[in-house]
Design a protein around this motif. Structure first.
Motif, PDB file in Angstrom:
ATOM      1  N   ILE A  12      10.927 -12.991   8.432  1.00  0.00           N
ATOM      2  CA  ILE A  12      11.415 -11.816   7.368  1.00  0.00           C
ATOM      3  C   ILE A  12      11.457 -10.199   8.555  1.00  0.00           C
ATOM      4  N   GLN A  13      11.123 -10.270   9.788  1.00  0.00           N
ATOM      5  CA  GLN A  13      10.664  -9.059  10.176  1.00  0.00           C
ATOM      6  C   GLN A  13      11.972  -8.088   9.943  1.00  0.00           C
ATOM      7  N   HIS A  14      13.189  -8.368  10.176  1.00  0.00           N
ATOM      8  CA  HIS A  14      14.270  -7.621  10.411  1.00  0.00           C
ATOM      9  C   HIS A  14      14.861  -6.985   8.818  1.00  0.00           C
ATOM     10  N   LEU A  15      13.639  -6.997   7.882  1.00  0.00           N
ATOM     11  CA  LEU A  15      13.717  -7.157   5.932  1.00  0.00           C
ATOM     12  C   LEU A  15      12.002  -5.872   6.766  1.00  0.00           C
ATOM     13  N   GLY A  16      11.862  -5.135   7.624  1.00  0.00           N
ATOM     14  CA  GLY A  16      10.958  -4.269   7.161  1.00  0.00           C
ATOM     15  C   GLY A  16      11.089  -3.383   6.475  1.00  0.00           C
ATOM     16  N   ASN A  17      11.680  -2.309   6.523  1.00  0.00           N
ATOM     17  CA  ASN A  17      12.353  -1.192   5.332  1.00  0.00           C
ATOM     18  C   ASN A  17      12.006  -1.630   4.217  1.00  0.00           C
ATOM     19  N   ILE A  18      12.591  -3.148   3.744  1.00  0.00           N
ATOM     20  CA  ILE A  18      12.739  -3.879   2.168  1.00  0.00           C
ATOM     21  C   ILE A  18      11.247  -3.910   2.057  1.00  0.00           C
ATOM     22  N   LEU A  19      10.464  -4.678   2.873  1.00  0.00           N
ATOM     23  CA  LEU A  19       9.433  -5.456   2.845  1.00  0.00           C
ATOM     24  C   LEU A  19       8.179  -3.930   2.439  1.00  0.00           C
ATOM     25  N   PHE A  20       8.579  -3.235   2.989  1.00  0.00           N
ATOM     26  CA  PHE A  20       7.600  -1.698   3.007  1.00  0.00           C
ATOM     27  C   PHE A  20       7.185  -1.090   1.987  1.00  0.00           C
ATOM     28  N   LEU A  21       9.029  -1.014   1.248  1.00  0.00           N
ATOM     29  CA  LEU A  21       8.819  -0.277  -0.143  1.00  0.00           C
ATOM     30  C   LEU A  21       7.993  -1.380  -1.576  1.00  0.00           C
ATOM     31  N   VAL A  22       8.230  -2.871  -1.243  1.00  0.00           N
ATOM     32  CA  VAL A  22       8.207  -3.662  -1.935  1.00  0.00           C
ATOM     33  C   VAL A  22       5.964  -3.219  -2.024  1.00  0.00           C
ATOM     34  N   HIS A  23       5.686  -3.468  -0.924  1.00  0.00           N
ATOM     35  CA  HIS A  23       4.157  -3.523  -0.347  1.00  0.00           C
ATOM     36  C   HIS A  23       3.852  -2.524  -0.880  1.00  0.00           C
ATOM     37  N   LEU A  24       4.795  -0.770  -1.185  1.00  0.00           N
ATOM     38  CA  LEU A  24       3.490   0.159  -0.420  1.00  0.00           C
ATOM     39  C   LEU A  24       3.374   0.140  -2.533  1.00  0.00           C
ATOM     40  N   LEU A  25       4.857  -0.332  -2.954  1.00  0.00           N
ATOM     41  CA  LEU A  25       4.949  -0.041  -4.362  1.00  0.00           C
ATOM     42  C   LEU A  25       3.635  -0.500  -5.108  1.00  0.00           C
ATOM     43  N   ALA A  26       3.572  -1.674  -4.647  1.00  0.00           N
ATOM     44  CA  ALA A  26       2.658  -2.707  -4.940  1.00  0.00           C
ATOM     45  C   ALA A  26       0.903  -1.742  -4.967  1.00  0.00           C
ATOM     46  N   TYR A  27       0.796  -1.643  -3.563  1.00  0.00           N
ATOM     47  CA  TYR A  27      -0.260  -0.709  -3.390  1.00  0.00           C
ATOM     48  C   TYR A  27      -0.456   0.500  -3.807  1.00  0.00           C
ATOM     49  N   LEU A  28       0.443   1.003  -4.410  1.00  0.00           N
ATOM     50  CA  LEU A  28      -0.242   1.989  -5.004  1.00  0.00           C
ATOM     51  C   LEU A  28      -0.184   2.041  -5.872  1.00  0.00           C
ATOM     52  N   ALA A  29       0.049   1.433  -7.111  1.00  0.00           N
ATOM     53  CA  ALA A  29       0.378   0.569  -8.641  1.00  0.00           C
ATOM     54  C   ALA A  29      -1.037   0.348  -9.056  1.00  0.00           C
ATOM     55  N   SER A  30      -1.659  -0.745  -7.355  1.00  0.00           N
ATOM     56  CA  SER A  30      -2.711  -0.916  -7.693  1.00  0.00           C
ATOM     57  C   SER A  30      -4.144  -0.266  -7.572  1.00  0.00           C
ATOM     58  N   LEU A  31      -3.216   1.027  -6.940  1.00  0.00           N
ATOM     59  CA  LEU A  31      -4.709   1.677  -6.173  1.00  0.00           C
ATOM     60  C   LEU A  31      -5.234   2.948  -7.514  1.00  0.00           C
ATOM     61  N   MET A  32      -3.531   2.631  -8.111  1.00  0.00           N
ATOM     62  CA  MET A  32      -3.406   3.618  -9.634  1.00  0.00           C
ATOM     63  C   MET A  32      -4.124   2.735 -11.029  1.00  0.00           C
ATOM     64  N   GLY A  33      -3.926   1.512 -11.063  1.00  0.00           N
ATOM     65  CA  GLY A  33      -4.531   0.803 -11.992  1.00  0.00           C
ATOM     66  C   GLY A  33      -6.018   0.899 -11.744  1.00  0.00           C
ATOM     67  N   ASN A  34      -6.057   0.562 -10.767  1.00  0.00           N
ATOM     68  CA  ASN A  34      -7.840  -0.222 -10.696  1.00  0.00           C
ATOM     69  C   ASN A  34      -8.585   1.966 -11.050  1.00  0.00           C
ATOM     70  N   THR A  35      -7.914   2.551 -10.004  1.00  0.00           N
ATOM     71  CA  THR A  35      -8.964   4.099 -10.207  1.00  0.00           C
ATOM     72  C   THR A  35      -8.460   4.319 -11.626  1.00  0.00           C
ATOM     73  N   LEU A  36      -7.620   4.642 -12.511  1.00  0.00           N
ATOM     74  CA  LEU A  36      -7.460   5.005 -13.789  1.00  0.00           C
ATOM     75  C   LEU A  36      -8.291   3.762 -14.459  1.00  0.00           C
ATOM     76  N   ILE A  37      -8.838   2.871 -14.026  1.00  0.00           N
ATOM     77  CA  ILE A  37     -10.067   2.147 -14.668  1.00  0.00           C
ATOM     78  C   ILE A  37     -10.978   2.439 -14.855  1.00  0.00           C
ATOM     79  N   ILE A  38     -11.282   3.141 -13.427  1.00  0.00           N
ATOM     80  CA  ILE A  38     -12.473   3.457 -13.193  1.00  0.00           C
ATOM     81  C   ILE A  38     -12.627   4.849 -13.914  1.00  0.00           C
ATOM     82  N   THR A  39     -11.926   5.442 -13.822  1.00  0.00           N
ATOM     83  CA  THR A  39     -12.027   6.751 -14.888  1.00  0.00           C
ATOM     84  C   THR A  39     -11.953   7.649 -15.865  1.00  0.00           C
ATOM     85  N   VAL A  40     -11.589   6.062 -16.974  1.00  0.00           N
ATOM     86  CA  VAL A  40     -11.473   5.831 -17.982  1.00  0.00           C
ATOM     87  C   VAL A  40     -13.098   4.965 -18.576  1.00  0.00           C
ATOM     88  N   THR A  41     -13.365   4.446 -17.526  1.00  0.00           N
ATOM     89  CA  THR A  41     -14.180   4.055 -18.321  1.00  0.00           C
ATOM     90  C   THR A  41     -15.465   4.791 -18.078  1.00  0.00           C
TER      91      THR A  41
END
Length: 315
Positions: A26-55
């Protein structure tokens, strides 16, 4: 770490860099895969950082449970940062090369942080067991000193269990080919590329990985078996429902993490079912890091109240 690995690299090693195959189908779908994984990556970082900050910002959440959760979130942020940035680079630019030292450094941190996460999962299970089954003794057992010692022990065990296999593998000879059939430098695909005898080091890694997974899994099963028995005995249906709701969230994460890791590491041949291994690895590196903040704390009423209070103070 990179200098240490280069210093201990096998004397007959001619490979200076590896090529991460990624997902060729699925390498030909590189841009789409990049966007999907980037959103998941940012969501994970933001969610975990929020937990640490609020705690750490809200005194009401400065309890053993949230201390363990914030520690878990911190380790998970480090864990995904060891893999996902390189995966995003592969999707966006197609740059699949990684130096010998960088590859083993990635494997080193991925495995150590991964083992630490499983030990922390066991500690979280123990914490829930004491809170539900031994509520009168909970505060005396889970003192701040004990909490710090437990988290430190998880980090130390993760380091000790995975240091020897990775460093030993880096000392072997790599004379080609240099294509890693994965999207990151994992132990099995790397061992397959060595032109030295790897049976002993693979056996050692298998035994250590099994010990990490089995020990943490056994502790979790024992803890939750006692929790279920205690919950069933609760007189109020409302209390039983609330307790089961909390535990079921934890069990969803446990099922995903243990299922994928048993599939990848605890099987006779590391070389079999390559495509399935990559898909299972995505569960641990992309899916569960996104789900964990939601399942563990963002559904929690105490966290919701802390967030509302923080927003009110900002306004």
């Amino acid at each position: 770490m990179e200098k240490l690995l280069m210093r201990h690299a096998g004397s007959n090693t001619s490979v200076q860099e590896f090529i991460l195959e990624g997902f060729p189908a699925i390498q030909h779908l590189g841009n789409i895969l990049f966007l999907v994984h980037l959103l998941a990556y940012l969501a994970s970082l933001m969610g975990n950082t929020l937990i640490i900050t609020v705690t750490w910002a809200d005194r009401r959440l400065q309890t053993p449970m949230y201390f363990f959760l914030s520690s878990f979130s911190f380790v998970e942020c480090c864990f995904i940062n060891s893999v996902i940035p390189k995966l995003l680079t592969i999707f966006l630019s197609g740059k699949q090369t990684i130096s010998f030292a960088a590859c083993f450094t990635q494997a080193f941190f991925f495995l150590i942080l991964g083992a630490t996460i499983f030990f922390l999962m066991a500690v979280l299970s123990l914490d829930r067991y004491l809170a539900i089954c031994k509520p009168l003794r909970y505060s005396s057992i889970m003192s701040p000193k004990v909490c710090v010692l437990l988290v430190t022990a998880c980090l130390a065990l993760g380091f000790l269990f995975m240091l020897v296999p990775v460093v030993t593998l880096s000392q072997l000879s790599f004379c080609g080919p240099n294509v890693i059939l994965h999207f990151f430098c994992d132990f099995g695909p790397l061992a397959k590329l060595s032109c030295s005898e790897t049976m002993s080091i693979e056996t050692l890694f298998f035994n250590l990985a099994f010990l990490v997974l089995f020990t943490s899994f056994l502790l979790t099963i024992i803890a939750y078996s006692n929790i279920v028995i205690t919950i069933v005995r609760l007189p109020s249906a409302k209390e039983r429902k609330k307790a089961f709701s909390t535990c079921s969230s934890h069990l969803i994460v446990l099922s995903l993490m243990y299922g994928s890791c048993f599939f990848i590491y605890i099987k006779p041949k590391q070389t079999s079912r390559v495509d399935f291994n990559r898909q299972a690895a995505l569960v641990n590196t992309v899916v569960t890091p996104v789900l964990n903040p939601v399942i563990y704390t963002l559904r929690n009423k105490q966290v919701h109240q802390a967030l509302r209070d923080a927003l009110c103070r900002v306004k």
